[in-house]
Design an enzyme around this catalytic site. Structure first.
Site, PDB file in Angstrom:
ATOM      1  N   SER A  62     -10.534   6.169  -6.159  1.00  0.00           N
ATOM      2  CA  SER A  62     -11.929   5.759  -6.154  1.00  0.00           C
ATOM      3  C   SER A  62     -12.144   4.814  -7.313  1.00  0.00           C
ATOM      4  O   SER A  62     -11.585   5.004  -8.389  1.00  0.00           O
ATOM      5  CB  SER A  62     -12.848   6.973  -6.276  1.00  0.00           C
ATOM      6  OG  SER A  62     -12.575   7.649  -7.467  1.00  0.00           O
TER       7      SER A  62
ATOM      8  N   ASP B  66     -10.735   3.145 -12.804  1.00  0.00           N
ATOM      9  CA  ASP B  66     -10.226   4.190 -11.927  1.00  0.00           C
ATOM     10  C   ASP B  66     -11.057   5.432 -12.239  1.00  0.00           C
ATOM     11  O   ASP B  66     -10.975   5.990 -13.334  1.00  0.00           O
ATOM     12  CB  ASP B  66      -8.737   4.425 -12.247  1.00  0.00           C
ATOM     13  CG  ASP B  66      -8.122   5.459 -11.307  1.00  0.00           C
ATOM     14  OD1 ASP B  66      -8.851   6.349 -10.843  1.00  0.00           O
ATOM     15  OD2 ASP B  66      -6.899   5.357 -11.066  1.00  0.00           O
ATOM     16  N   HIS B  67     -11.836   5.839 -11.264  1.00  0.00           N
ATOM     17  CA  HIS B  67     -12.836   6.881 -11.525  1.00  0.00           C
ATOM     18  C   HIS B  67     -12.195   8.219 -11.892  1.00  0.00           C
ATOM     19  O   HIS B  67     -12.829   9.076 -12.487  1.00  0.00           O
ATOM     20  CB  HIS B  67     -13.754   7.020 -10.307  1.00  0.00           C
ATOM     21  CG  HIS B  67     -15.010   7.771 -10.623  1.00  0.00           C
ATOM     22  ND1 HIS B  67     -15.698   8.497  -9.699  1.00  0.00           N
ATOM     23  CD2 HIS B  67     -15.715   7.894 -11.783  1.00  0.00           C
ATOM     24  CE1 HIS B  67     -16.768   9.063 -10.265  1.00  0.00           C
ATOM     25  NE2 HIS B  67     -16.798   8.687 -11.544  1.00  0.00           N
ATOM     26  N   ARG B  68     -10.904   8.379 -11.542  1.00  0.00           N
ATOM     27  CA  ARG B  68     -10.248   9.641 -11.904  1.00  0.00           C
ATOM     28  C   ARG B  68      -9.967   9.706 -13.403  1.00  0.00           C
ATOM     29  O   ARG B  68      -9.703  10.754 -13.960  1.00  0.00           O
ATOM     30  CB  ARG B  68      -8.926   9.782 -11.137  1.00  0.00           C
ATOM     31  CG  ARG B  68      -9.143   9.949  -9.628  1.00  0.00           C
ATOM     32  CD  ARG B  68      -7.865   9.722  -8.864  1.00  0.00           C
ATOM     33  NE  ARG B  68      -7.315   8.394  -9.125  1.00  0.00           N
ATOM     34  CZ  ARG B  68      -6.125   7.987  -8.682  1.00  0.00           C
ATOM     35  NH1 ARG B  68      -5.360   8.823  -8.015  1.00  0.00           N
ATOM     36  NH2 ARG B  68      -5.716   6.776  -8.924  1.00  0.00           N
TER      37      ARG B  68
END
Lengths: 729, 403
Positions: B200, B375-377
């Site tokens: 995501s 990178d949303h993680r």
């Protein structure tokens, strides 16, 4: 009965039993007798205290008491002067103390007054050493069996039976050479009489007329083995007959008899007439070590022990003095009580009660980080040395025969430094020994180039004794490296360990030269490369010059170094030509500095001595971009890690090349050290090229197969390239 | 009081002794010095003598018994005492010989059977290869080894990192100018270590006014008299580095499948060249000045222009915070997809004159659009937004970049 054709021969040297007569006792100086009594009482009290502490588990390791044997040590030592020296074996508390007391109180210890501070200090430092404490003579390193106080003439006692005898001969050699008239007594027991170190040294000392007294304390038992079980001639002073050494046999329970024999021996030695042997019949009341009598172990009877106890040397002297009204019973008892009180007192400084148990006062132990201090010197003696690498040499460099440069630099050093003395088999003949490495030296310095008997253990040990003495610098040649096994005790147990074992600051400036002889067809027992074995022996420094230029600089550093240095030479190099300096044989190459002889990026090759040239040739032939490093210094402290790590960081691959067989090879420990230090730099395992498993054979073909060849080097280089994904076509 | 005779310690370290035999029976008269008993240790047999006279009242350790040191083995009645006196010494049976316990053989730990440890076969790679792979965020899995028995060695990592440079793990998300999008190749399978699934991304855009920066740049270049030529890009790299110092949580990436917070502030630059992309990296960019950053990037680009293939060494990786400058292509803004090992990519668009509303007035200003892809993680929106705000402030107050 006379028989035709038989002519009686007589030994060249006298052998006598000397007994003290009643007249001798009457004539003896009262001060001497009082000194004997006081010395022996102190020694006995000291040793009884040691056994008491051993019984309480406070002496770590064995405590070999000489209780009962004091007459031999005290009787002889009181015949010496302070500058005379002694050494001894594992059972030496009595000799050590008697010598120390005699040194500290040359006019004698009084029997009727309190002991002085020096007596107390000596007793405490000796006891502390036996307990392994920092305030001991050797900072707790030596313990009961390695007692050294050089100032007092105690050269250091020894746990190897007979091991200290060659070293004592070295000290005697130094006295003779220096012309001081001082003498050395080396004490050992009946058990040591049959070991090579002693017999070889008797021969050498007699041949060279050294002022050395071999003092045999014949107490009849080597641990539990009786002297008559292990030798046909159990009158051990008879050994002197074989070597032309005059010998006295005396009753060691009679200190005056010992004293009279020692006086005769010393007079002869001071007069330059060579060594002497004194055999004193003595008895240890206790077992080999610890507080039990020997009879408890069943190898002798209580009756025998009792019989000897009735002839106790202390009681003998007290009785003789009483007979002359020199002392009364009460005074003797008071003397003994004072000695016991002194020992209790010093013990109180070292031992305390703790939770119902006795223990060493914890603060007195040496610090654990003292563990490795002084395994070698700090090389400060070379700090000011003029270092000139060949690239920076201002003068002319010419091609010269290697072996000529070997002789030239030694000639130069011997001219400049009268302390240097060369010894070895045939070094004084054959135009410079078997290879010409000592060419011209005997002619220039006839009294400093000594051809030795074939007795490596004795003559290298003797050199160790000279080195420890410090007034002279011995350069020993082993004709072949394999002879180190013959001399292993002196090389590895004595010379290598002495500095560390005796507390870390005594020096051992000795140079040992030997030549690797692979390729000469001398076979299995003459063809080793000793570097691998010496590298395991902490204390030795090792240099392996590959060019005449480096040889000069490294030999100069070896001769200036205060540690023992092995200088490796090679027969292939002897006859080869290489770059050599003109007009300057005084520069140094530092110990511990390797040299990069080729620069490259694909691998690092570590090699030394005669392998440097074939490695460079192979690298060039194959067109490999390799860092070739001539290690030059090979000992643990001499590895040039900055250079090796810098190289390995770039190349990621390393090959160690040496010539000799696998078992004794050098590279194993180096490979281990590299993987430990440089693991993350490595792109493949540390690789090695060395000879085969077997020692090289005499057959030419088999010898060539056993040693690392140019083909082996090439195969090693190719393999290192292939295993980094760069296989050569 | 009768005397208790104890098992003596005959030598240091002796813990127990065996009664070889009693030489006096119970009831026998004993004089001082008489041998009472023979005691055996593992080496020696010792006769034990009475220390005082009396009558042997009791034997508590019979012939053959092995007892610990300082355990009672007998009682000696002193003059004038009889057996009744023994009663005074409590119950003899309580001081009688305890059997010496022979515990189970103490097996050294090293000899005990260890449960079989099952270990998966380790990927064979040299220490150097592992180190380089770690530094360059290259996964060892899937590489084929050139060393002995298929061991992955340095050369394999170098080859892999060259491939990675030629086809970086960064793609431009549509829409974008086709002429720019074209060189961006799809990522290599092995460099998508954490996997595309669940990937995501968040895109955060800020418009930065750069008139002050351009003015400062002109003055600095003039003052430098040609010793350096600063580009806007150099200011961007420096500002990004200083912003990371302030917001260290944005300095993240992947190692294999694990997230990694970097200690060092290294800024990767991806520049478009005629025939592809070039990645350069400025290590410790936060501690370097503008001129140093400029020189470093310039040198790198010059090198890679000369070299027929980009040289791979550990100075040219492509991890860490990444800046993509598309301004030269006239792109106004772009959201670039972040791909492992990266955690954040800042895409810088062209600086253009635009109308900006200030108060109620519309004034001209030079504006540069900057888009942070995260990178949303690894980085949440709040961290990304904070970073972008710090970055924007630095760009708009450029004197802070030379402070």
């Amino acid at each position: 009965m006379e028989k035709a054709g038989i002519q009686q021969l007589t030994p060249m040297s006298p052998w006598v039993q000397l007994n003290a007569t009643p007249d001798d006792w009457v004539a003896a100086d009262p001060k001497l007798l009082a000194n004997m009594l006081a010395s022996m009482v102190l020694v006995r009290s000291f040793e009884e205290k040691v056994l008491e502490l051993a019984g309480q588990g406070l002496v770590h390791g064995p405590a070999h008491s000489a209780i009962g044997q004091e007459g031999g040590a005290t009787g002889s030592i009181l015949a010496m002067r302070g500058s005379d020296q002694i050494n001894g074996s594992h059972r030496a508390h009595h000799q050590f103390l008697a010598k120390a007391l005699h040194y500290a109180a040359p006019k004698g210890v009084a029997v009727d007054r309190p002991f002085g501070d020096e007596v107390r200090a000596i007793s405490q430092r000796a006891l502390a050493e036996i307990l392994g404490l920092a305030q001991g003579y050797c900072r707790g390193r030596g313990g009961s069996m390695h007692l050294r106080w050089a100032e007092a003439g105690n050269l250091g006692t020894n746990a190897i039976v007979g091991g200290g005898v060659p070293m004592a001969a070295g000290a005697a050699w130094a006295h003779k050479r220096a012309g001081t008239g001082d003498v050395v007594f080396t004490y050992f027991g009946d058990g040591a009489v049959n070991i090579g170190s002693v017999l070889e040294t008797m021969n050498l000392a007699a041949a060279w007329k050294l002022p050395l007294c071999f003092f045999i304390e014949n107490n009849r038992y080597a641990v539990s083995t009786h002297v008559e079980e292990v030798t046909a001639e159990s009158r051990l002073s008879a050994r002197g007959l074989a070597f032309g050494i005059p010998a006295w046999k005396v009753d060691g329970m009679d200190p005056l008899a010992v004293h009279l024999a020692a006086q005769e021996a010393i007079a002869r030695m001071r007069a330059g007439e060579g060594p002497a042997i004194i055999e004193a019949d003595v008895y240890r009341y206790f077992h080999q070590n610890g507080p039990l009598p020997g009879s408890a172990f069943g190898y002798r009877s209580r009756d025998e022990e009792q019989a000897w106890r009735t002839r106790d040397p202390i009681e003998r002297v007290a009785a003789e003095m009483a007979a002359r009204q020199l002392i009364g019973e009460d005074s003797v008892a008071a003397l003994r009580a004072r000695a016991k009180a002194l020992m209790d007192d010093i013990t109180g400084e070292l031992v305390e009660d703790h939770e119902d148990k006795r223990r060493i006062v914890p603060a007195l132990w040496p610090s654990p980080d003292f563990r490795d201090f002084g395994v070698r010197g700090d090389l400060s003696e070379l700090a000011e040395a003029r270092v000139v690498e060949m690239e920076d040499f201002p003068g002319e460099i010419v091609e010269a025969r290697f072996v000529d440069v070997v002789a030239d630099v030694m000639e130069r050093r011997m001219s400049a430094d009268p302390r240097i003395v060369v010894m070895g088999e045939d070094v004084h003949r054959l135009k410079g020994g078997t290879n010409g490495a000592t060419r011209g030296l005997a002619a220039a310095f006839p009294d400093r180039v000594l051809g030795t008997p074939i007795a490596e253990n004795a003559f290298v040990g003797l050199a160790g004794g000279i080195a420890m003495d410090g007034r002279f610098i011995p350069v020993v040649e082993f004709m072949y490296p394999d002879f180190m096994w013959v001399a292993a005790d002196q090389v590895f147990n004595q010379i290598a360990k002495a500095r560390h074992m005796f507390g870390g600051d005594s020096e051992m400036p000795l140079v040992l030269r030997t030549k690797v002889a692979m390729g000469t067809g001398y076979g299995s027992q003459h063809s080793m490369d000793p570097a691998g074995i010496f590298a395991t022996s902490v204390g030795w420094r090792i240099v392996a010059p590959s060019t005449p230029y480096d040889y000069v600089g490294l030999m100069n550093s070896a001769l200036a170094c205060k540690d023992p240095v092995l200088v490796l030479e090679h027969v292939d190099l002897y006859t080869s030509k290489g770059p050599a300096p003109v007009g300057d044989l005084d520069y140094h190459i530092p110990l511990g500095k390797a040299k990069r002889v080729r620069r490259g990026e694909q691998m690092t090759v570590l090699t030394y001595l005669a392998m440097v040239r074939p490695v460079v040739e192979a690298v060039d032939r194959l067109g490999i971009s390799a860092d070739v490093i001539d290690l030059r210094s090979l000992d643990r402290a001499g590895i040039d890690w900055p250079l090796i790590e810098e190289s390995l960081d770039r190349t990621g691959n390393v090959l160690i090349v040496e010539q000799g067989s696998a078992g004794t090879s050098y590279g194993g420990w180096l490979a281990d050290a590299i993987q430990a230090r440089c693991f993350d730099m490595l792109d493949q395992p540390v690789r090695r090229v060395h000879g085969g498993e077997a020692s090289p054979s005499i057959s030419k073909v088999l010898e060539a197969a056993a040693c690392c060849s140019p083909a082996d080097i090439e195969a090693g280089l190719r393999s290192v390239m292939a295993d980094q994904g760069l296989a050569l076509v | 009081m009768p005397r208790t005779i104890m098992m003596p310690a005959l030598s240091a370290g002796m813990e127990e002794g065996t009664i070889a035999r009693w030489l006096k029976p119970v009831g026998a008269a004993v004089a001082k010095g008489d041998v009472l008993v023979e005691i055996e240790t593992d080496k020696a047999t010792m006769e034990y003598e009475a220390e005082e006279g009396g009558i042997l009242g009791a034997i508590m350790a019979d012939d053959g018994a092995t007892v610990p040191v300082n355990t009672a083995i007998a009682m000696l009645l002193l003059e004038g005492e009889d057996n009744a006196a023994l009663a005074e010494v409590a119950d003899i049976s309580t001081v009688a010989t305890p059997p010496v316990e022979q515990g189970p053989m103490d097996v050294p730990v090293s000899l005990r059977a260890e449960p079989e440890v099952t270990r998966s076969r380790r990927l064979a790679a040299s220490p150097l290869a592992r180190r380089l792979a770690r530094q360059r965020n290259i996964a060892l899995e899937g590489l084929s080894g050139s060393g002995a028995r298929g061991r992955i060695v340095r050369i394999d990592i170098e080859r892999a990192s060259q491939t990675a440079v030629a086809a970086p793990a960064v793609v431009v998300a549509p829409p974008a100018s086709p002429s720019v999008a074209q060189p961006f190749a799809p990522p290599q399978a092995h460099s998508a270590a954490p996997g595309w699934e669940g990937l995501s991304q968040i895109y955060l855009t800020a418009r930065c006014e750069v008139d002050a920066l351009l003015d400062l740049r002109a003055r600095l270049n003039e003052a430098g008299c040609g010793t350096y030529t600063l580009l806007v890009n150099d200011f961007v790299v420096r500002a990004a580095a200083l912003a990371l110092r302030e917001v260290p949580n944005a300095n993240v990436g992947w190692i294999g499948s694990s997230s990694q917070l970097y200690d060092n502030i290294d800024i990767s630059m991806i520049s478009a060249a005629e025939d592809g992309l070039v990645t350069s990296i400025v290590r410790h960019a936060d501690s370097k000045g503008l001129a140093a950053i400029s020189a470093e990037i310039g040198d790198f680009l010059a090198d890679s222009a000369c070299a027929s293939t980009p040289q791979g060494d550990d100075n040219r990786g492509g991890s860490g915070f990444t800046v993509v400058n598309l301004g030269a292509f006239g792109v106004e803004s772009a959201g670039v997809t972040v791909n492992a090992p990266r955690g954040c990519v800042l895409t810088v668009g062209a600086a253009e004159r635009r109308a900006v509303v200030k108060g109620d007035a519309c004034v001209p200003a030079t504006v540069m659009s900057c888009t942070l892809s995260v990178d949303h993680r690894l980085v949440d929106a709040a961290v990304g937004a904070r970073w972008l705000a710090v970055f924007k402030a630095l760009i708009e107050q450029p004197l802070r970049l030379v402070a």
